[in-house]
Design a protein around this motif. Structure first.
Motif, PDB file in Angstrom:
ATOM      1  N   TYR A  38       0.987  -1.543   0.349  1.00  0.00           N
ATOM      2  CA  TYR A  38       0.135  -0.176  -0.112  1.00  0.00           C
ATOM      3  C   TYR A  38       1.308   1.535  -0.033  1.00  0.00           C
ATOM      4  O   TYR A  38       0.370   2.228  -0.983  1.00  0.00           O
ATOM      5  N   ARG A  39       2.469   0.965   1.017  1.00  0.00           N
ATOM      6  CA  ARG A  39       3.036   2.112   0.990  1.00  0.00           C
ATOM      7  C   ARG A  39       3.565   2.504  -0.527  1.00  0.00           C
ATOM      8  O   ARG A  39       3.719   3.843  -1.362  1.00  0.00           O
ATOM      9  N   SER A  40       3.755   1.442  -1.538  1.00  0.00           N
ATOM     10  CA  SER A  40       4.161   1.665  -2.800  1.00  0.00           C
ATOM     11  C   SER A  40       3.093   1.858  -3.822  1.00  0.00           C
ATOM     12  O   SER A  40       4.223   2.882  -4.131  1.00  0.00           O
ATOM     13  N   LEU A  41       1.760   1.855  -3.558  1.00  0.00           N
ATOM     14  CA  LEU A  41       0.870   2.767  -4.354  1.00  0.00           C
ATOM     15  C   LEU A  41       0.665   3.890  -3.921  1.00  0.00           C
ATOM     16  O   LEU A  41       0.838   4.809  -5.148  1.00  0.00           O
ATOM     17  N   VAL A  42       1.117   4.186  -2.631  1.00  0.00           N
ATOM     18  CA  VAL A  42       0.475   5.623  -2.617  1.00  0.00           C
ATOM     19  C   VAL A  42       1.465   6.548  -2.833  1.00  0.00           C
ATOM     20  O   VAL A  42       1.386   7.251  -3.934  1.00  0.00           O
ATOM     21  N   LEU A  43       3.395   5.946  -3.133  1.00  0.00           N
ATOM     22  CA  LEU A  43       4.545   6.582  -3.461  1.00  0.00           C
ATOM     23  C   LEU A  43       4.438   6.697  -5.254  1.00  0.00           C
ATOM     24  O   LEU A  43       4.407   7.593  -5.828  1.00  0.00           O
ATOM     25  N   ILE A  44       3.935   5.299  -5.585  1.00  0.00           N
ATOM     26  CA  ILE A  44       3.652   5.741  -7.065  1.00  0.00           C
ATOM     27  C   ILE A  44       2.486   6.340  -7.693  1.00  0.00           C
ATOM     28  O   ILE A  44       2.789   6.697  -8.849  1.00  0.00           O
TER      29      ILE A  44
END
Length: 280
Positions: free
Chosen positions: A21-27
Motif C-alpha cells: 500500500y505504501r508503494s502504491l501511494v508513492l507511485i
C-alpha cells in the motif's frame, strides 16, 4: 505442548501488505507530480507559441501601418515634383498633408520605440504643467486631414476657454490622445461619428473619445490593455493594428498617477477616458 516462534508486532503477511500500500501511494504521488509537470510544460509551450504568433502578427501589422502614411507622402510628393498642382493654395494644402502624414508616421515609430524602452526599463518622463485642451487642439489639427479623408464627422465638445492644468510629460500625453483617436477611427464601421470631450470630474481632469463602432465584449475589456493583445473576433481581427496602443496608454497613465477606463457594448461602440490628477 507446542513450541513455536511468534514475531513481535506485525506478521510477515501484514508487513508485505503495508509495504504494498505504501508503494502504491508513492507511485500515485509520483504519477501526479509527473502529470502536473507535463501540464506546466504544455501551458508554457502554448504561451510561448501564442506570444510568437502575436509577435509575428505585430511585425505584419506594423508593416501595414507604416505603409499607409508612406504611400500618401509619396503620392503627394510626386504630384508636387511633377508640377501637376496649378494653384499655390493647393500646393500649400498638399505640403500640409505631407507634414501631417509625416507626424502620423513619427507617432507610429514613437509607439514602437516607447514600447522598447519600457520593456528595457529605460523610459523616462519629463513633466511640466500645461493645459490639456491645448494639447488636444494640436492633435486635432494634426488629424484633421486623416479624419476628413476617412469621412468622419467629429463632434468636438472641447471648451477652449476652460483651462485644464495637469502636471505631465506633454509628448507622452500627446501619444496617448493620438492612440485613442486612432483606435476610434480604426474600429468604426459605417457610422463614422466621433465625439471628443474634456473637462473636470470631481477632483480630476479627463479626456474621452466616443465612437459608434463595433464595440468590445466584456471578457475582452479585461485584456485589451495587455501588450500585443488583439480581440480575436472576425470584425476586429480584420483591422490592422500593432496591439501596442492601449498597453502604452495604460503605462503612460500609471506613470502619471492617472488611469484609463473603457465603457463598451458590442455593436454599439466604445468610450475611452483618460483621467488625470488635477494640478492645483
Amino acid at each position: 505442548y507446542y513450541i513455536a516462534i511468534r514475531l513481535e508486532g506485525q506478521s510477515i503477511e501484514e508487513l508485505a501488505q503495508w509495504r504494498f500500500y505504501r508503494s502504491l501511494v508513492l507511485i500515485f504521488f509520483i504519477d501526479l507530480i509527473i502529470l502536473i509537470g507535463v501540464w506546466i510544460i504544455y501551458r508554457n509551450i502554448r504561451a510561448e507559441m501564442r506570444l510568437t504568433q502575436m509577435k509575428a502578427d505585430f511585425v505584419s501589422n506594423v508593416s501595414h501601418e507604416l505603409r499607409t502614411p508612406l504611400s500618401l507622402i509619396r503620392m503627394f510628393a510626386e504630384t508636387l515634383e511633377l508640377n501637376r498642382v496649378q494653384t499655390e493654395n493647393k500646393k500649400k494644402e498638399y505640403y500640409q498633408i505631407i507634414g501631417q502624414e509625416s507626424e502620423r508616421l513619427t507617432h507610429l515609430i514613437n509607439n514602437i520605440l516607447d514600447f522598447s524602452k519600457i520593456e528595457a526599463g529605460k523610459k523616462q518622463y519629463h513633466k511640466e504643467i500645461f493645459d490639456l485642451n491645448e494639447v488636444i487642439k494640436d492633435v486635432l489639427r494634426l488629424y484633421a486631414f486623416h479624419l476628413q479623408n476617412k469621412g468622419f464627422h467629429l463632434q468636438n465638445e472641447i471648451n477652449p476657454a476652460e483651462k485644464l492644468k495637469i502636471n505631465a510629460d506633454k509628448d507622452a500625453i500627446t501619444e496617448a490622445i493620438i492612440n485613442l483617436i486612432d483606435n476610434a477611427v480604426k474600429y468604426s464601421n459605417e457610422d463614422k461619428r466621433l465625439r471628443i470631450k474634456s473637462g473636470l470630474f470631481q477632483d480630476a481632469v479627463y479626456f474621452e473619445v466616443e465612437d459608434h463602432g463595433i464595440g468590445i465584449g466584456i471578457d475582452d475589456q479585461k485584456k485589451i490593455f495587455d501588450k500585443f493583445y488583439r480581440v480575436s473576433t472576425g470584425l476586429v481581427h480584420d483591422v490592422k493594428g500593432t496591439g501596442l496602443g492601449l498597453s502604452l496608454i495604460k503605462y503612460i497613465m500609471e506613470m502619471h498617477n492617472g488611469r484609463v477606463s473603457v465603457e463598451s457594448h458590442l455593436g454599439k461602440g466604445s468610450t475611452f477616458r483618460l483621467i488625470f490628477p488635477k494640478e492645483r
